[in-house]
Write a protein that holds these residues in place. Structure first.
Motif, PDB file in Angstrom:
ATOM      1  N   MET A   1     -20.755  19.301  43.960  1.00  0.00           N
ATOM      2  CA  MET A   1     -22.200  19.460  43.855  1.00  0.00           C
ATOM      3  C   MET A   1     -22.564  19.887  42.433  1.00  0.00           C
ATOM      4  N   THR A   2     -23.486  19.178  41.775  1.00  0.00           N
ATOM      5  CA  THR A   2     -23.928  19.513  40.433  1.00  0.00           C
ATOM      6  C   THR A   2     -25.103  20.475  40.514  1.00  0.00           C
ATOM      7  N   ARG A   3     -24.976  21.570  39.797  1.00  0.00           N
ATOM      8  CA  ARG A   3     -26.027  22.577  39.822  1.00  0.00           C
ATOM      9  C   ARG A   3     -26.527  22.829  38.410  1.00  0.00           C
ATOM     10  N   TYR A  28     -20.666  29.222  42.896  1.00  0.00           N
ATOM     11  CA  TYR A  28     -20.867  29.038  41.456  1.00  0.00           C
ATOM     12  C   TYR A  28     -19.602  29.416  40.688  1.00  0.00           C
ATOM     13  N   SER A  72     -21.074  27.280  35.921  1.00  0.00           N
ATOM     14  CA  SER A  72     -22.429  27.040  36.417  1.00  0.00           C
ATOM     15  C   SER A  72     -23.288  28.291  36.404  1.00  0.00           C
ATOM     16  N   GLN A 105     -33.144  22.112  32.585  1.00  0.00           N
ATOM     17  CA  GLN A 105     -33.118  22.425  34.015  1.00  0.00           C
ATOM     18  C   GLN A 105     -32.517  23.800  34.304  1.00  0.00           C
ATOM     19  N   ARG A 107     -31.826  27.610  35.028  1.00  0.00           N
ATOM     20  CA  ARG A 107     -32.576  28.641  35.737  1.00  0.00           C
ATOM     21  C   ARG A 107     -32.162  29.993  35.169  1.00  0.00           C
ATOM     22  N   LEU A 191     -32.819  29.619  43.092  1.00  0.00           N
ATOM     23  CA  LEU A 191     -31.718  28.738  42.705  1.00  0.00           C
ATOM     24  C   LEU A 191     -31.517  27.575  43.671  1.00  0.00           C
ATOM     25  N   CYS A 193     -30.223  27.885  46.819  1.00  0.00           N
ATOM     26  CA  CYS A 193     -28.948  28.078  47.516  1.00  0.00           C
ATOM     27  C   CYS A 193     -29.076  29.281  48.445  1.00  0.00           C
TER      28      CYS A 193
END
Length: 222
Positions: A1-3, A28, A72, A105, A107, A191, A193
């Motif tokens: 999964m790309t975060r 993460y 991440s 992008q 955060r 986030l 999540c």
């Protein structure tokens, strides 16, 4: 999964270790002030301070995260291991702006708690507040200042005001109080999540004295 990368701009003793543990348990890949060898096969990053990497890459290419693409989340940015590692990227507008421009992008988080409580914890956390901060100086707190808890608290409040001004009106930033029961839900919503764990890591013991809050253990020469 790309975060999208998560960057915390909070000061030491504001729950940064708790945040690091919570994000790791949420999946993460987290860098918390220093890169451990087990975290990356890139040997040039082993035992390197996150702050040093950020500044090296900022001045080399303009992108502070150029070599931290495998991570991440960054939960503690500063390093306070004199004389060569007194680095506070979370106080540097140019570096923060570079992250925003290269990673639109991203955060951002601002971990905090009441300034008086943070100052007290810094003073009791080994020699961070009792020696290193007042002796060596950091942005906003020149050498010779910070011996008094009130001086530390003023600096802590000023840093929060700085971050709020930099991100004024920008939804990319979430400010949270680490002691707020609603913090985990707010962070998760920010986030996108769920945080399966939230607690109190790296607790400062009553009466503790002399060591580190930002960086590795410091000797008596610091």
């Amino acid at each position: 999964m790309t975060r999208a990368v998560v960057v915390n701009l909070g000061l030491p003793k504001t729950g940064t270790t708790t945040l690091a543990r919570a994000l790791r348990r949420a999946g993460y890949r987290t860098a918390d002030w220093k890169i451990r060898p087990r975290q990356t096969p890139r040997t040039e990053l082993h035992d390197a301070f996150v702050a040093r990497i950020l500044y090296e890459d900022y001045f080399a290419s303009g992108d502070p995260l150029a070599r931290l693409g495998g991570f991440s989340a960054i939960t503690e940015m500063s390093a306070m291991v004199p004389p060569d590692h007194v680095l506070w990227p979370q106080t540097d507008w140019g570096l923060i702006d570079a992250i925003r421009r290269h990673h639109p992008q991203a955060r951002f988080l601002l971990s905090h708690r009441a300034a008086a409580l943070t100052a007290d914890s810094m003073v009791r956390w080994r020699n961070l507040g009792s020696q290193r901060l007042p002796k060596h100086g950091v942005p906003g707190l020149p050498a010779g200042f910070g011996h008094a808890r009130g001086e530390l608290a003023r600096w802590i409040d000023a840093h929060a005001a700085f971050v709020r001004r930099v991100f004024a009106g920008d939804p990319a930033l979430l400010e949270f109080d680490v002691g707020d029961p609603g913090a985990p839900a707010a962070i998760g919503a920010h986030l996108g999540c769920s945080l399966p764990w939230w607690g109190h890591a790296n607790r400062t013991a009553p009466g503790a004295g002399d060591g580190t809050g930002a960086g590795a253990a410091c000797t008596s020469t610091c």
